[in-house]
Design a protein around this motif. Sequence first.
Motif, PDB file in Angstrom:
ATOM      1  N   LEU A  25      -0.723   6.169   8.034  1.00 25.15           N
ATOM      2  CA  LEU A  25      -0.324   5.221   7.119  1.00 25.15           C
ATOM      3  C   LEU A  25       1.040   5.173   7.163  1.00 25.15           C
ATOM      4  O   LEU A  25       1.739   4.127   7.140  1.00 25.15           O
ATOM      5  CB  LEU A  25      -1.076   5.307   5.931  1.00 25.15           C
ATOM      6  CG  LEU A  25      -2.432   5.030   5.645  1.00 25.15           C
ATOM      7  CD1 LEU A  25      -3.125   5.381   4.299  1.00 25.15           C
ATOM      8  CD2 LEU A  25      -2.915   3.549   5.971  1.00 25.15           C
ATOM      9  N   LEU A  29       3.752   2.055   7.808  1.00 26.42           N
ATOM     10  CA  LEU A  29       4.672   1.764   6.746  1.00 26.42           C
ATOM     11  C   LEU A  29       5.984   1.189   7.546  1.00 26.42           C
ATOM     12  O   LEU A  29       6.531   0.233   6.946  1.00 26.42           O
ATOM     13  CB  LEU A  29       4.853   2.852   5.741  1.00 26.42           C
ATOM     14  CG  LEU A  29       5.706   2.488   4.607  1.00 26.42           C
ATOM     15  CD1 LEU A  29       4.586   1.616   3.728  1.00 26.42           C
ATOM     16  CD2 LEU A  29       5.616   3.952   3.709  1.00 26.42           C
ATOM     17  N   LEU A  61      -7.482  -0.100   4.479  1.00 26.91           N
ATOM     18  CA  LEU A  61      -6.214   0.414   4.131  1.00 26.91           C
ATOM     19  C   LEU A  61      -5.377  -0.383   5.689  1.00 26.91           C
ATOM     20  O   LEU A  61      -3.959  -0.326   5.207  1.00 26.91           O
ATOM     21  CB  LEU A  61      -6.131   1.910   4.206  1.00 26.91           C
ATOM     22  CG  LEU A  61      -6.807   2.581   2.783  1.00 26.91           C
ATOM     23  CD1 LEU A  61      -6.904   4.022   3.176  1.00 26.91           C
ATOM     24  CD2 LEU A  61      -5.875   2.450   1.788  1.00 26.91           C
ATOM     25  N   LEU A  75      -0.483  -2.223   8.141  1.00 29.26           N
ATOM     26  CA  LEU A  75      -0.953  -1.740   6.832  1.00 29.26           C
ATOM     27  C   LEU A  75      -1.259  -2.854   5.851  1.00 29.26           C
ATOM     28  O   LEU A  75      -0.732  -3.772   5.754  1.00 29.26           O
ATOM     29  CB  LEU A  75       0.438  -0.925   6.480  1.00 29.26           C
ATOM     30  CG  LEU A  75       0.197   0.014   5.095  1.00 29.26           C
ATOM     31  CD1 LEU A  75      -0.573   1.359   5.298  1.00 29.26           C
ATOM     32  CD2 LEU A  75       1.646   0.278   4.603  1.00 29.26           C
ATOM     33  N   GLU A  76      -2.201  -2.352   4.767  1.00 27.23           N
ATOM     34  CA  GLU A  76      -2.711  -3.239   3.893  1.00 27.23           C
ATOM     35  C   GLU A  76      -2.522  -2.578   2.673  1.00 27.23           C
ATOM     36  O   GLU A  76      -3.668  -2.120   2.057  1.00 27.23           O
ATOM     37  CB  GLU A  76      -4.431  -3.602   4.083  1.00 27.23           C
ATOM     38  CG  GLU A  76      -4.418  -4.632   5.584  1.00 27.23           C
ATOM     39  CD  GLU A  76      -3.831  -6.175   5.086  1.00 27.23           C
ATOM     40  OE1 GLU A  76      -3.561  -6.437   4.052  1.00 27.23           O
ATOM     41  OE2 GLU A  76      -3.509  -6.688   6.285  1.00 27.23           O
ATOM     42  N   PRO A  77      -1.539  -2.382   2.129  1.00 30.64           N
ATOM     43  CA  PRO A  77      -1.489  -1.753   0.976  1.00 30.64           C
ATOM     44  C   PRO A  77      -2.276  -2.206  -0.566  1.00 30.64           C
ATOM     45  O   PRO A  77      -2.202  -1.464  -1.298  1.00 30.64           O
ATOM     46  CB  PRO A  77       0.357  -1.830   0.558  1.00 30.64           C
ATOM     47  CG  PRO A  77       0.685  -3.359   1.230  1.00 30.64           C
ATOM     48  CD  PRO A  77      -0.283  -3.443   2.581  1.00 30.64           C
ATOM     49  N   ASP A  78      -2.857  -3.123  -0.382  1.00 32.76           N
ATOM     50  CA  ASP A  78      -3.469  -3.816  -1.438  1.00 32.76           C
ATOM     51  C   ASP A  78      -4.551  -2.906  -1.823  1.00 32.76           C
ATOM     52  O   ASP A  78      -4.791  -2.670  -2.822  1.00 32.76           O
ATOM     53  CB  ASP A  78      -4.048  -5.182  -1.430  1.00 32.76           C
ATOM     54  CG  ASP A  78      -3.034  -6.416  -1.428  1.00 32.76           C
ATOM     55  OD1 ASP A  78      -1.926  -5.910  -1.798  1.00 32.76           O
ATOM     56  OD2 ASP A  78      -3.162  -7.631  -1.551  1.00 32.76           O
ATOM     57  N   LEU A  80      -4.712   0.084  -1.394  1.00 31.74           N
ATOM     58  CA  LEU A  80      -4.383   1.236  -2.296  1.00 31.74           C
ATOM     59  C   LEU A  80      -4.451   1.055  -3.853  1.00 31.74           C
ATOM     60  O   LEU A  80      -4.303   1.837  -4.660  1.00 31.74           O
ATOM     61  CB  LEU A  80      -3.037   1.841  -1.866  1.00 31.74           C
ATOM     62  CG  LEU A  80      -3.179   2.692  -0.727  1.00 31.74           C
ATOM     63  CD1 LEU A  80      -1.633   2.889  -0.116  1.00 31.74           C
ATOM     64  CD2 LEU A  80      -3.716   3.931  -0.937  1.00 31.74           C
ATOM     65  N   ARG A  81      -3.961  -0.379  -4.280  1.00 33.62           N
ATOM     66  CA  ARG A  81      -3.953  -0.374  -5.628  1.00 33.62           C
ATOM     67  C   ARG A  81      -4.941  -0.312  -6.393  1.00 33.62           C
ATOM     68  O   ARG A  81      -4.838   0.208  -7.445  1.00 33.62           O
ATOM     69  CB  ARG A  81      -3.560  -1.938  -5.698  1.00 33.62           C
ATOM     70  CG  ARG A  81      -1.894  -2.028  -5.976  1.00 33.62           C
ATOM     71  CD  ARG A  81      -1.248  -3.659  -6.030  1.00 33.62           C
ATOM     72  NE  ARG A  81      -0.205  -3.433  -5.252  1.00 33.62           N
ATOM     73  CZ  ARG A  81       0.096  -4.365  -4.058  1.00 33.62           C
ATOM     74  NH1 ARG A  81      -0.864  -4.972  -4.120  1.00 33.62           N
ATOM     75  NH2 ARG A  81       1.293  -4.391  -3.535  1.00 33.62           N
TER      76      ARG A  81
ATOM     77  N   PHE B  90       3.169   3.251  -0.923  1.00 31.13           N
ATOM     78  CA  PHE B  90       2.741   2.267  -0.055  1.00 31.13           C
ATOM     79  C   PHE B  90       2.187   0.539  -0.852  1.00 31.13           C
ATOM     80  O   PHE B  90       2.240  -0.040  -0.386  1.00 31.13           O
ATOM     81  CB  PHE B  90       1.244   2.756   0.320  1.00 31.13           C
ATOM     82  CG  PHE B  90       1.334   3.815   1.552  1.00 31.13           C
ATOM     83  CD1 PHE B  90       1.719   3.587   2.716  1.00 31.13           C
ATOM     84  CD2 PHE B  90       1.399   5.039   0.850  1.00 31.13           C
ATOM     85  CE1 PHE B  90       1.830   4.643   3.407  1.00 31.13           C
ATOM     86  CE2 PHE B  90       1.683   6.116   1.760  1.00 31.13           C
ATOM     87  CZ  PHE B  90       1.923   5.928   3.099  1.00 31.13           C
ATOM     88  N   GLY B  91       1.702   0.690  -2.062  1.00 29.71           N
ATOM     89  CA  GLY B  91       1.279  -0.100  -2.698  1.00 29.71           C
ATOM     90  C   GLY B  91       2.222  -1.032  -3.089  1.00 29.71           C
ATOM     91  O   GLY B  91       1.911  -2.215  -3.266  1.00 29.71           O
ATOM     92  N   ASP B  94       6.964  -2.138   0.383  1.00 26.16           N
ATOM     93  CA  ASP B  94       7.105  -1.869   1.783  1.00 26.16           C
ATOM     94  C   ASP B  94       8.290  -1.251   2.466  1.00 26.16           C
ATOM     95  O   ASP B  94       7.729  -0.722   3.343  1.00 26.16           O
ATOM     96  CB  ASP B  94       6.950  -3.251   2.010  1.00 26.16           C
ATOM     97  CG  ASP B  94       5.768  -3.931   2.097  1.00 26.16           C
ATOM     98  OD1 ASP B  94       4.791  -3.423   1.551  1.00 26.16           O
ATOM     99  OD2 ASP B  94       5.400  -5.303   2.481  1.00 26.16           O
TER     100      ASP B  94
END
Lengths: 123, 123
Positions: A25, A29, A61, A75-78, A80-81, B90-91, B94
Amino acid sequence: MTSPAPPSLDQVFTALADPTRRAILSMLLEDDMAVTDVAEPFAMSLAAVSKHLGILAVAGLISQEKRGRVKWCKLEPDALREASVWMQAFGQYDGVNLDAFERFLAQELADPALDGSDVHSTS
Amino acid sequence: MTSPAPPSLDQVFTALADPTRRAILSMLLEDDMAVTDVAEPFAMSLAAVSKHLGILAVAGLISQEKRGRVKWCKLEPDALREASVWMQAFGQYDGVNLDAFERFLAQELADPALDGSDVHSTS
DNA sequence: AGCATATTCAACCATATAGTTGACCTTTTA
DNA sequence: TAAAAGGTCAACTATATGGTTGAATATGCT
């Protein structure tokens, strides 16, 4: 084909529990990467890294898009939210280090180039 | 006896990856509880729940104090801080440089007083 | 066409994890 | 003092996980 189930907290936290996957991850980034390039720094087989990427993808993720013979990982940071929000419920993070964290981010975003080794120096 | 190692991200995320353990944390959010009482709503043996509590304790997510024959379990939300902050990188941002971020985090956790913020202010 | 590249698949192995049960230790209570 | 209550320990089972290797599947290049 059925639409994919939304990633569960189980899947997200399980994915994050492995240091190899967290390292992946971190790499993503910086930029999107092909599977082979993701695997390069690791002392394990390409197949093993491919499995890790699959776990990260199922957890939401990362996403993977195949263009030609190359599969690009993003990366799909959403995802993680959701987990982050869950954790916030437990943290009374009031005064802790979020102030320092935000100052760090402010500097980081203001001038990413100078963060070589003196993150906290003001010079 | 050696002083306990600080909980790692591995341990924290592994602990959070199990739904039983997350449910236990939710229960402890309301109040401190004895092991037997924590176990009561679960369809598994007391020994199994005791193991889960041990994993949560090693991860630093709870603390356990024995008074008489009763072992009290208490939520320790601070352990979530490191993981939560890790995820925030990460969230939300970026462009953040993770190397610098890791150094920040290492210093922050090693000596929170040094970062110049009012760490324990009651907002 | 034929070969190299990118990635996955399948089978397998070793270890970790989550659960069980029964014995055991300690502390409280009758 | 004896019994009950609160927890843990030890041994065991079943399944999951992280890794390997070699074969298979696409795609791209010459």
